[in-house]
Design an enzyme around this catalytic site. Sequence first.
Site, PDB file in Angstrom:
ATOM      1  N   LYS A 198       0.834  -1.192   0.000  1.00 13.92           N
ATOM      2  CA  LYS A 198       0.000   0.000   0.000  1.00 13.92           C
ATOM      3  C   LYS A 198       0.876   1.251   0.000  1.00 13.92           C
ATOM      4  O   LYS A 198       1.809   1.372   0.810  1.00 13.92           O
ATOM      5  CB  LYS A 198      -0.914   0.015   1.230  1.00 13.92           C
ATOM      6  CG  LYS A 198      -1.979  -1.069   1.215  1.00 13.92           C
ATOM      7  CD  LYS A 198      -2.986  -0.865   0.101  1.00 13.92           C
ATOM      8  CE  LYS A 198      -4.131  -1.862   0.187  1.00 13.92           C
ATOM      9  NZ  LYS A 198      -5.122  -1.666  -0.908  1.00 13.92           N
ATOM     10  N   ASP A 209      -0.171  -0.812  -4.744  1.00 12.50           N
ATOM     11  CA  ASP A 209      -1.552  -0.338  -4.789  1.00 12.50           C
ATOM     12  C   ASP A 209      -1.609   1.059  -4.171  1.00 12.50           C
ATOM     13  O   ASP A 209      -1.467   1.219  -2.964  1.00 12.50           O
ATOM     14  CB  ASP A 209      -2.465  -1.287  -4.023  1.00 12.50           C
ATOM     15  CG  ASP A 209      -3.936  -0.898  -4.129  1.00 12.50           C
ATOM     16  OD1 ASP A 209      -4.248   0.051  -4.872  1.00 12.50           O
ATOM     17  OD2 ASP A 209      -4.760  -1.553  -3.473  1.00 12.50           O
ATOM     18  N   ASP A 237      -8.679  -0.688 -10.491  1.00 17.34           N
ATOM     19  CA  ASP A 237      -9.474  -1.259  -9.408  1.00 17.34           C
ATOM     20  C   ASP A 237     -10.722  -0.407  -9.196  1.00 17.34           C
ATOM     21  O   ASP A 237     -11.800  -0.719  -9.700  1.00 17.34           O
ATOM     22  CB  ASP A 237      -8.641  -1.360  -8.130  1.00 17.34           C
ATOM     23  CG  ASP A 237      -9.436  -1.900  -6.942  1.00 17.34           C
ATOM     24  OD1 ASP A 237     -10.617  -2.265  -7.108  1.00 17.34           O
ATOM     25  OD2 ASP A 237      -8.874  -1.956  -5.838  1.00 17.34           O
ATOM     26  N   LYS A 245     -14.041  -6.881  -7.925  1.00 21.07           N
ATOM     27  CA  LYS A 245     -14.478  -7.080  -6.546  1.00 21.07           C
ATOM     28  C   LYS A 245     -16.005  -7.140  -6.522  1.00 21.07           C
ATOM     29  O   LYS A 245     -16.673  -6.285  -7.111  1.00 21.07           O
ATOM     30  CB  LYS A 245     -13.981  -5.947  -5.640  1.00 21.07           C
ATOM     31  CG  LYS A 245     -12.462  -5.909  -5.501  1.00 21.07           C
ATOM     32  CD  LYS A 245     -11.998  -4.744  -4.639  1.00 21.07           C
ATOM     33  CE  LYS A 245     -10.484  -4.741  -4.497  1.00 21.07           C
ATOM     34  NZ  LYS A 245     -10.000  -3.541  -3.756  1.00 21.07           N
TER      35      LYS A 245
END
Length: 357
Positions: free
Chosen positions: A161, A189, A242, A266
Site C-alpha cells: 500500500k 496499490d 481497481d 471485486k
Amino acid sequence: MKITDITHKTVTVPLLFPFKTALRTVKQIENVLVTVATDDGHCGYGGAAPTAVITGDTLASIRGGIEHIRDNIIGMDIASAEDLFQKLNRCLIGNMSAKAAVDMAIYDLLAKAQAVPLYRFLGGTVKSLETDITISLDTPEKMAADSLEKVARGFTYLKIKVGNNPELDIQRLQAIHGEVGDQVKIRIDANQGWTPKEAVLVGNALADRGINIELLEQPVAARDFSGLRFVREQLSVPVVADESVFSPQDALDLVQMGAADGFNIKLMKCGGIYNAIKIAAIADAAGIPCMVGSMMESHLSVGAAAHFAASRSIVTRFDLDAPLFCSANPAVGGIFYQGSKVCFTDTPGLGVESLHN
C-alpha cells in the site's frame, strides 16, 4: 425453490492488526451477513462490507438495500436464475454491496441444488488459489519489517500500500526491496493516491533503482480514465484498474480507451457474481488478465469471490487475504487458508453450514 425470506444481521470482527491504506485506517470490520431461505428448507448465505470511501455504501444503506431487494424478489423461483438476477439488479440503483450479498446467497443456493461446490457450478476445477498478502501503509522501516515477516511465512506475492506522498512511497519501496530483494513479486496499490504525473515519477524512480514491480494498481482517481491511460502509456509496468471498474460498462470503456492492462474485480463494487462474470468476459475478449480482490470482508463474502476467481481462466491473480487480518470467522465452514493458499472444501455451494449466533 422459491424464496420465502431474506434476513440479515450485522457482525463486528476485530482485526489482528490495523489495516491502513491511502484512503482509510481500519481496526475492525463490520459486515452485513445475509440468509436467503427457500420453501424447501434450504438456506443460501452472503455478506456485504460497507466501504463508504470506495463504494459509497454504509451499514445503513446496505441494510436498507437488502430489505428493498427482499421486497422485490420474495416468492421468485431460484430455478429462474436469469429473471431473478435481472430483477435483483434492476430493482434499485447503486447499492452494489447489498446486491452482492444477495447475489452470492442465490449462487450458493444454485450450487447446493446441484450438490456441487460453487466453483464447480461456475465451471472451475482448481481446488486452491494462491493469494498475495497486503503490507499496510506505514513508515519505510515498519513496512520493510512486515514484508520480511510475510516472506518468512511463505508468501511469494506482496501487495504494498502506497499513496499521497510520492517521495515517501519511493523510500518505502526501497526499504522493502532492500529486505526482500527479488525473491518475491511486488505489487503496488496506490488506492487513487497519486496524480498521473506523480505515478509516472514513482514508476521511473523505481525503475532507475532496479526495483522490479509486477503491477501498479489504481494509481490515480477512480474516474480519471484518461489519467490512467497516461500512466499506462508512460510506464512499462502493467497498470491495473481497481476503483475505476465497478460495472461491465466501466470495463468496456477502459478497454476501448486502452487505459488499463488489467482489472481488479471485486464483488462489492460490481454487485456480485452475476456482473463479475460479465466483466471477466469483456476482459477475456480483450485479452486483459484480471485479479479478484475484496474489501475488508470476512471469510463468507471473500469465499464467494474466491469461488468466482477459481472459475475463470482470465483471472490470473488473487488478492484474497482480508480474512487473514480477521480475529474470527462469523460463518461455520467455507474457505480456509493454508499459508498463502485459499482452499475450498467439497461441501456444496460456498461450503458454509451456518452463521455463528
